[in-house]
Scaffold this motif. Structure first.
Motif, PDB file in Angstrom:
ATOM      1  N   LEU A  15      45.306 -33.436 -60.964  1.00  0.00           N
ATOM      2  CA  LEU A  15      44.077 -32.472 -60.837  1.00  0.00           C
ATOM      3  C   LEU A  15      43.825 -32.203 -59.649  1.00  0.00           C
ATOM      4  N   THR A  16      43.678 -33.070 -58.399  1.00  0.00           N
ATOM      5  CA  THR A  16      43.310 -32.641 -57.165  1.00  0.00           C
ATOM      6  C   THR A  16      44.106 -31.795 -56.699  1.00  0.00           C
ATOM      7  N   ILE A  17      45.423 -32.166 -56.772  1.00  0.00           N
ATOM      8  CA  ILE A  17      46.613 -31.090 -56.173  1.00  0.00           C
ATOM      9  C   ILE A  17      46.462 -29.940 -56.830  1.00  0.00           C
ATOM     10  N   GLY A  18      46.153 -29.712 -58.080  1.00  0.00           N
ATOM     11  CA  GLY A  18      45.535 -28.374 -58.613  1.00  0.00           C
ATOM     12  C   GLY A  18      44.707 -27.448 -58.353  1.00  0.00           C
ATOM     13  N   ILE A  19      43.481 -28.327 -57.756  1.00  0.00           N
ATOM     14  CA  ILE A  19      42.333 -27.997 -57.429  1.00  0.00           C
ATOM     15  C   ILE A  19      42.462 -27.164 -55.894  1.00  0.00           C
ATOM     16  N   ILE A  20      43.303 -28.172 -55.141  1.00  0.00           N
ATOM     17  CA  ILE A  20      43.508 -27.673 -53.684  1.00  0.00           C
ATOM     18  C   ILE A  20      44.439 -26.398 -53.844  1.00  0.00           C
ATOM     19  N   TYR A  21      45.422 -26.400 -54.672  1.00  0.00           N
ATOM     20  CA  TYR A  21      46.252 -25.158 -54.791  1.00  0.00           C
ATOM     21  C   TYR A  21      45.302 -23.844 -55.005  1.00  0.00           C
ATOM     22  N   LEU A  22      44.529 -23.991 -55.989  1.00  0.00           N
ATOM     23  CA  LEU A  22      43.811 -22.965 -56.307  1.00  0.00           C
ATOM     24  C   LEU A  22      42.892 -22.365 -55.321  1.00  0.00           C
ATOM     25  N   LEU A  23      42.318 -23.399 -54.572  1.00  0.00           N
ATOM     26  CA  LEU A  23      41.349 -22.952 -53.670  1.00  0.00           C
ATOM     27  C   LEU A  23      42.001 -22.619 -52.107  1.00  0.00           C
ATOM     28  N   SER A  24      43.261 -23.102 -52.079  1.00  0.00           N
ATOM     29  CA  SER A  24      44.070 -22.252 -51.131  1.00  0.00           C
ATOM     30  C   SER A  24      44.423 -21.026 -51.286  1.00  0.00           C
ATOM     31  N   GLN A  25      44.732 -20.629 -52.328  1.00  0.00           N
ATOM     32  CA  GLN A  25      45.246 -19.407 -52.930  1.00  0.00           C
ATOM     33  C   GLN A  25      43.996 -18.150 -52.851  1.00  0.00           C
ATOM     34  N   ARG A  26      42.737 -18.947 -52.975  1.00  0.00           N
ATOM     35  CA  ARG A  26      41.616 -17.972 -53.015  1.00  0.00           C
ATOM     36  C   ARG A  26      41.258 -17.764 -51.493  1.00  0.00           C
ATOM     37  N   ILE A  27      41.734 -18.483 -50.634  1.00  0.00           N
ATOM     38  CA  ILE A  27      41.428 -18.406 -49.253  1.00  0.00           C
ATOM     39  C   ILE A  27      42.637 -17.620 -48.428  1.00  0.00           C
ATOM     40  N   ARG A  28      43.834 -17.864 -48.936  1.00  0.00           N
ATOM     41  CA  ARG A  28      44.885 -17.365 -48.298  1.00  0.00           C
ATOM     42  C   ARG A  28      45.005 -15.716 -48.746  1.00  0.00           C
ATOM     43  N   GLU A  29      44.799 -15.279 -49.824  1.00  0.00           N
ATOM     44  CA  GLU A  29      44.805 -13.896 -50.210  1.00  0.00           C
ATOM     45  C   GLU A  29      43.835 -13.020 -49.465  1.00  0.00           C
ATOM     46  N   PRO A  30      42.516 -13.412 -49.229  1.00  0.00           N
ATOM     47  CA  PRO A  30      41.728 -12.528 -48.293  1.00  0.00           C
ATOM     48  C   PRO A  30      42.299 -12.519 -46.858  1.00  0.00           C
ATOM     49  N   LEU A  31      42.627 -13.585 -46.476  1.00  0.00           N
ATOM     50  CA  LEU A  31      42.865 -13.798 -44.972  1.00  0.00           C
ATOM     51  C   LEU A  31      44.187 -12.833 -44.766  1.00  0.00           C
ATOM     52  N   GLN A  32      45.220 -12.790 -45.580  1.00  0.00           N
ATOM     53  CA  GLN A  32      46.384 -12.058 -45.430  1.00  0.00           C
ATOM     54  C   GLN A  32      45.963 -10.836 -45.488  1.00  0.00           C
ATOM     55  N   GLU A  33      45.388 -10.287 -46.504  1.00  0.00           N
ATOM     56  CA  GLU A  33      44.612  -8.931 -46.464  1.00  0.00           C
ATOM     57  C   GLU A  33      44.204  -8.320 -45.339  1.00  0.00           C
ATOM     58  N   LEU A  34      43.142  -9.176 -44.789  1.00  0.00           N
ATOM     59  CA  LEU A  34      42.510  -8.868 -43.372  1.00  0.00           C
ATOM     60  C   LEU A  34      43.259  -9.023 -42.328  1.00  0.00           C
ATOM     61  N   THR A  35      44.417  -9.620 -42.235  1.00  0.00           N
ATOM     62  CA  THR A  35      45.183  -9.963 -41.037  1.00  0.00           C
ATOM     63  C   THR A  35      46.241  -8.702 -41.042  1.00  0.00           C
ATOM     64  N   SER A  36      46.537  -8.482 -42.368  1.00  0.00           N
ATOM     65  CA  SER A  36      47.485  -6.991 -42.447  1.00  0.00           C
ATOM     66  C   SER A  36      46.694  -5.847 -42.194  1.00  0.00           C
ATOM     67  N   ALA A  37      45.346  -5.537 -42.195  1.00  0.00           N
ATOM     68  CA  ALA A  37      44.648  -4.353 -41.996  1.00  0.00           C
ATOM     69  C   ALA A  37      44.497  -4.382 -40.348  1.00  0.00           C
ATOM     70  N   ALA A  38      44.301  -5.308 -39.750  1.00  0.00           N
ATOM     71  CA  ALA A  38      44.060  -5.798 -38.497  1.00  0.00           C
ATOM     72  C   ALA A  38      45.332  -5.219 -37.706  1.00  0.00           C
ATOM     73  N   ASP A  39      46.419  -6.000 -38.117  1.00  0.00           N
ATOM     74  CA  ASP A  39      47.614  -5.504 -37.388  1.00  0.00           C
ATOM     75  C   ASP A  39      48.103  -4.294 -37.531  1.00  0.00           C
ATOM     76  N   ARG A  40      47.885  -3.202 -38.749  1.00  0.00           N
ATOM     77  CA  ARG A  40      48.091  -1.966 -38.860  1.00  0.00           C
ATOM     78  C   ARG A  40      47.302  -1.091 -37.815  1.00  0.00           C
ATOM     79  N   PHE A  41      45.968  -1.437 -37.890  1.00  0.00           N
ATOM     80  CA  PHE A  41      45.000  -0.864 -36.910  1.00  0.00           C
ATOM     81  C   PHE A  41      45.450  -1.413 -35.444  1.00  0.00           C
ATOM     82  N   ARG A  42      45.762  -2.293 -35.071  1.00  0.00           N
ATOM     83  CA  ARG A  42      46.304  -2.641 -33.795  1.00  0.00           C
ATOM     84  C   ARG A  42      47.568  -1.947 -33.341  1.00  0.00           C
TER      85      ARG A  42
END
Length: 122
Positions: A15-42
């Motif tokens: 259960l702990t591993i499942g929760i950690i996975y879901l939380l990391s996905q919810r953090i990784r996706e917006p960070l990847q989107e922001l990083t991608s936008a910042a790289d394109r802008f740069r």
């Protein structure tokens, strides 16, 4: 009793591993989107914006990035227009050529469709 304890601990671990996975996905996706936008802008894509929208902190960060990108893009376009006008001002020796070049740049910079300069004789 020890078998049930092992099963309970194993269940808690899964259960702990499942929760950690879901939380990391919810953090990784917006960070990847922001990083991608910042790289394109740069790289010079001044129209690059983050598409992430949410009411959480990542959404606020995305909005802030987009506002910053809008400001930088507006400033860059203004500086380019000013440079073109300065080139037109400095690049012509006669009054007629100067006025024609200035009028072209002012029409282009303001989005006008027509412009005129009138000269009065003595």
């Amino acid at each position: 009793m020890t078998d049930s304890l092992v099963i309970l601990l194993g269940s808690i671990l899964l259960l702990t591993i499942g929760i950690i996975y879901l939380l990391s996905q919810r953090i990784r996706e917006p960070l990847q989107e922001l990083t991608s936008a910042a790289d394109r802008f740069r790289r010079g894509e001044l129209d690059a914006r983050s598409r992430y929208a949410s009411a959480n902190e990542f959404g606020a960060l995305s909005d802030s990035f987009n506002t910053l990108a809008d400001t930088v893009q507006t400033e860059m376009r203004s500086k380019e227009r000013i440079a073109r006008i300065a080139d037109a001002m400095l690049g012509n020796e006669t009054l007629m050529a100067f006025c024609e070049a200035m009028l072209r740049e002012l029409i282009a910079g303001t989005g006008s469709h027509i412009g005129a300069v009138y000269f009065l004789n003595k």
